[in-house]
Design a protein around this motif. Sequence first.
Motif, PDB file in Angstrom:
ATOM      1  N   GLY B  13     -32.161 -52.272 -17.842  1.00 32.90           N
ATOM      2  CA  GLY B  13     -31.895 -51.753 -16.492  1.00 32.90           C
ATOM      3  C   GLY B  13     -30.422 -51.817 -16.128  1.00 32.90           C
ATOM      4  N   GLN B  14     -29.896 -50.746 -15.563  1.00 33.43           N
ATOM      5  CA  GLN B  14     -28.493 -50.645 -15.140  1.00 33.43           C
ATOM      6  C   GLN B  14     -27.542 -50.761 -16.319  1.00 33.43           C
ATOM      7  N   CYS B  15     -28.084 -50.542 -17.529  1.00 36.37           N
ATOM      8  CA  CYS B  15     -27.250 -50.605 -18.728  1.00 36.37           C
ATOM      9  C   CYS B  15     -27.657 -49.422 -19.620  1.00 36.37           C
ATOM     10  N   VAL B  16     -28.725 -49.621 -20.436  1.00 35.67           N
ATOM     11  CA  VAL B  16     -29.209 -48.489 -21.237  1.00 35.67           C
ATOM     12  C   VAL B  16     -29.619 -47.347 -20.305  1.00 35.67           C
ATOM     13  N   THR B  17     -30.315 -47.723 -19.244  1.00 32.24           N
ATOM     14  CA  THR B  17     -30.688 -46.711 -18.245  1.00 32.24           C
ATOM     15  C   THR B  17     -30.064 -47.057 -16.904  1.00 32.24           C
ATOM     16  N   GLU B  18     -29.797 -46.025 -16.136  1.00 35.29           N
ATOM     17  CA  GLU B  18     -29.190 -46.208 -14.813  1.00 35.29           C
ATOM     18  C   GLU B  18     -30.062 -45.529 -13.764  1.00 35.29           C
ATOM     19  N   PRO B  19     -30.283 -46.191 -12.634  1.00 32.36           N
ATOM     20  CA  PRO B  19     -31.162 -45.602 -11.611  1.00 32.36           C
ATOM     21  C   PRO B  19     -30.478 -44.575 -10.699  1.00 32.36           C
ATOM     22  N   GLY B  20     -29.267 -44.142 -11.070  1.00 37.38           N
ATOM     23  CA  GLY B  20     -28.537 -43.200 -10.219  1.00 37.38           C
ATOM     24  C   GLY B  20     -29.304 -41.907  -9.940  1.00 37.38           C
ATOM     25  N   GLY B  21     -30.118 -41.486 -10.896  1.00 40.81           N
ATOM     26  CA  GLY B  21     -30.891 -40.246 -10.727  1.00 40.81           C
ATOM     27  C   GLY B  21     -32.128 -40.422  -9.873  1.00 40.81           C
ATOM     28  N   LEU B  22     -32.443 -41.695  -9.575  1.00 38.97           N
ATOM     29  CA  LEU B  22     -33.671 -41.978  -8.813  1.00 38.97           C
ATOM     30  C   LEU B  22     -33.437 -41.901  -7.314  1.00 38.97           C
ATOM     31  N   ARG B  23     -32.646 -40.958  -6.870  1.00 39.35           N
ATOM     32  CA  ARG B  23     -32.390 -40.868  -5.431  1.00 39.35           C
ATOM     33  C   ARG B  23     -33.653 -40.439  -4.714  1.00 39.35           C
ATOM     34  N   ASN B  24     -33.872 -41.044  -3.553  1.00 38.15           N
ATOM     35  CA  ASN B  24     -35.135 -40.823  -2.845  1.00 38.15           C
ATOM     36  C   ASN B  24     -35.446 -39.352  -2.553  1.00 38.15           C
ATOM     37  N   PRO B  25     -34.464 -38.560  -2.080  1.00 40.00           N
ATOM     38  CA  PRO B  25     -34.804 -37.156  -1.804  1.00 40.00           C
ATOM     39  C   PRO B  25     -35.306 -36.424  -3.048  1.00 40.00           C
ATOM     40  N   ARG B  26     -34.784 -36.828  -4.206  1.00 38.56           N
ATOM     41  CA  ARG B  26     -35.231 -36.156  -5.431  1.00 38.56           C
ATOM     42  C   ARG B  26     -36.598 -36.706  -5.879  1.00 38.56           C
ATOM     43  N   LEU B  27     -36.712 -38.042  -5.892  1.00 34.16           N
ATOM     44  CA  LEU B  27     -37.965 -38.658  -6.345  1.00 34.16           C
ATOM     45  C   LEU B  27     -39.138 -38.218  -5.469  1.00 34.16           C
ATOM     46  N   TYR B  28     -39.014 -38.457  -4.160  1.00 37.21           N
ATOM     47  CA  TYR B  28     -40.128 -38.116  -3.269  1.00 37.21           C
ATOM     48  C   TYR B  28     -40.211 -36.608  -3.035  1.00 37.21           C
ATOM     49  N   GLY B  29     -39.057 -35.938  -3.125  1.00 34.93           N
ATOM     50  CA  GLY B  29     -39.064 -34.481  -2.993  1.00 34.93           C
ATOM     51  C   GLY B  29     -39.883 -33.858  -4.109  1.00 34.93           C
ATOM     52  N   ASP B  30     -39.562 -34.203  -5.338  1.00 34.75           N
ATOM     53  CA  ASP B  30     -40.294 -33.642  -6.485  1.00 34.75           C
ATOM     54  C   ASP B  30     -41.768 -34.035  -6.429  1.00 34.75           C
ATOM     55  N   LEU B  31     -41.989 -35.317  -6.099  1.00 34.58           N
ATOM     56  CA  LEU B  31     -43.364 -35.843  -6.126  1.00 34.58           C
ATOM     57  C   LEU B  31     -44.273 -35.098  -5.137  1.00 34.58           C
ATOM     58  N   TYR B  32     -43.817 -34.998  -3.897  1.00 33.58           N
ATOM     59  CA  TYR B  32     -44.694 -34.409  -2.871  1.00 33.58           C
ATOM     60  C   TYR B  32     -44.737 -32.882  -2.943  1.00 33.58           C
ATOM     61  N   LYS B  33     -43.716 -32.278  -3.554  1.00 36.79           N
ATOM     62  CA  LYS B  33     -43.822 -30.837  -3.809  1.00 36.79           C
ATOM     63  C   LYS B  33     -44.890 -30.600  -4.873  1.00 36.79           C
ATOM     64  N   GLU B  34     -44.898 -31.456  -5.876  1.00 37.52           N
ATOM     65  CA  GLU B  34     -45.925 -31.308  -6.917  1.00 37.52           C
ATOM     66  C   GLU B  34     -47.318 -31.560  -6.370  1.00 37.52           C
ATOM     67  N   LEU B  35     -47.404 -32.438  -5.395  1.00 37.32           N
ATOM     68  CA  LEU B  35     -48.713 -32.725  -4.783  1.00 37.32           C
ATOM     69  C   LEU B  35     -49.135 -31.648  -3.783  1.00 37.32           C
TER      70      LEU B  35
END
Lengths: 214, 245
Positions: B13-35
């Motif tokens: 965590g925060q090394c091999v992978t970084e959570p920078g792409g996990l921004r809420n508008p994208r995460l919840y945006g994609d999720l609830y659009k798919e739903l």
Amino acid sequence: MSGPIPKKITVQYDDGIGIEANFADLPYPFRQELLRQPAFSQANPAAGKENFVLLEWEDGWCEVLQVDPGCCEINRYYVISRPEDVGRLSLKKSDSYPELIEIIRRPMELKSVAFLGTYELSLERSVREGKKVDHFFSLKKVDDILEKEIKHFQMALIEEGIDLEALSNQGSAARTLEKIARRMGIVASRRQQDLLDFMACLANMLRKQGSSPR
Amino acid sequence: MIMKVKWCGFDFGQCVTEPGGLRNPRLYGDLYKELGRPELIPEKILRYRILKEKYGSYGEIKEGHRDEIYRFVLDNNPKAIELFGQKEQELLDVGDGLEDTLDYLQSQRIELQVVSEMKKTLGPVGTDFVSRSLKTKGLVKYFKEMVTPQGKINLEDNSIDLRYKGLTKEDGTLYDALAQELKERGIAPHEAVMVGDKPDTDINPAHDRGFRTIQYIGFIDLGKSKADQVIRSFRELKKIVRKKE
């Protein structure tokens, strides 16, 4: 936001069909957005000083907003820079999840927050995480700004030639309260009714002090 | 300073992978659009942010209060919960310049492993978040094994070496076992380097056991440590690390 709770909303179409929904079933931000509109705003005469958050900036700008009655203390204030800055002020609630207030206007320059006491903010530390930086502010309790605001309110009444006792009886109370607020340099943060309720609250506090200007 | 090593461990965590792409508008945006419920996106983002205010950070929520994400934010909707898990992996970024550097290290015939505390993960070993993310991101070609407090997991066949079970990075016991295992294979601790961002788990306990240590501050700088080197980009490893023959 405190005050009366709406129960239902009806959308009337031009073909005569009306669709009704429980207000509570609508998404929260949409409910908040509706309640911001003057058309749906209701005064909250029961609002006391413990229901308002007063925000003051370095440049003297001052905003007020009304919060849920369950809010009991300031949790923290921090600003996220991405590079746009967004401030987040969270208030603890005794019986549920915190209330979160987003500060869009110059969040790094917010000087003080008044909620159940007045707190001055100062930048404590900044933490970079990838492309964003979190700036955390410390809160130092200072003399309560509310006492000063009551005095400013009283001065504004005098300057505008408004009688405190007659204030609640006037048909144009909202316009009068807005006029006083303008003179005091306070604006509503997200809902104009919050400002009017705050002004009415100051009027009540002044009445209780028994120091009407006339 | 050039480090000549035979083994290189990476934190996850925060090394091999970084959570920078996990921004809420994208995460919840994609999720609830798919739903099929895009109207819920602002509310879900707000609820997740409120949850952060309750616990202080998203890390705290994920480490100990995932059930509350499911209940308070996702309304215990099974499809939303499933998608949330998928999106978390999809939207994780791989550290900048990492794959290029891993190619280099592999070409040097330096053995690579992930060494993870797996605090924010759920699920049976092999199908847990870290394993699935490494597989999804195509990083298993570099990391065949992952050393964790749940055991050493072979990412190709999901077999588990239980000698690491219950050991942790923070108290150093995991590094004790790792040093012992490497020694049995002819690799001394000073011929091994640990790369990570957290002084308390990735750097200091490994350093105290004789490992070489490199603190990665490209995503977050968690302050001073005992690290032998500090890097901002993984690409710097190509100048620092060489194979010890």
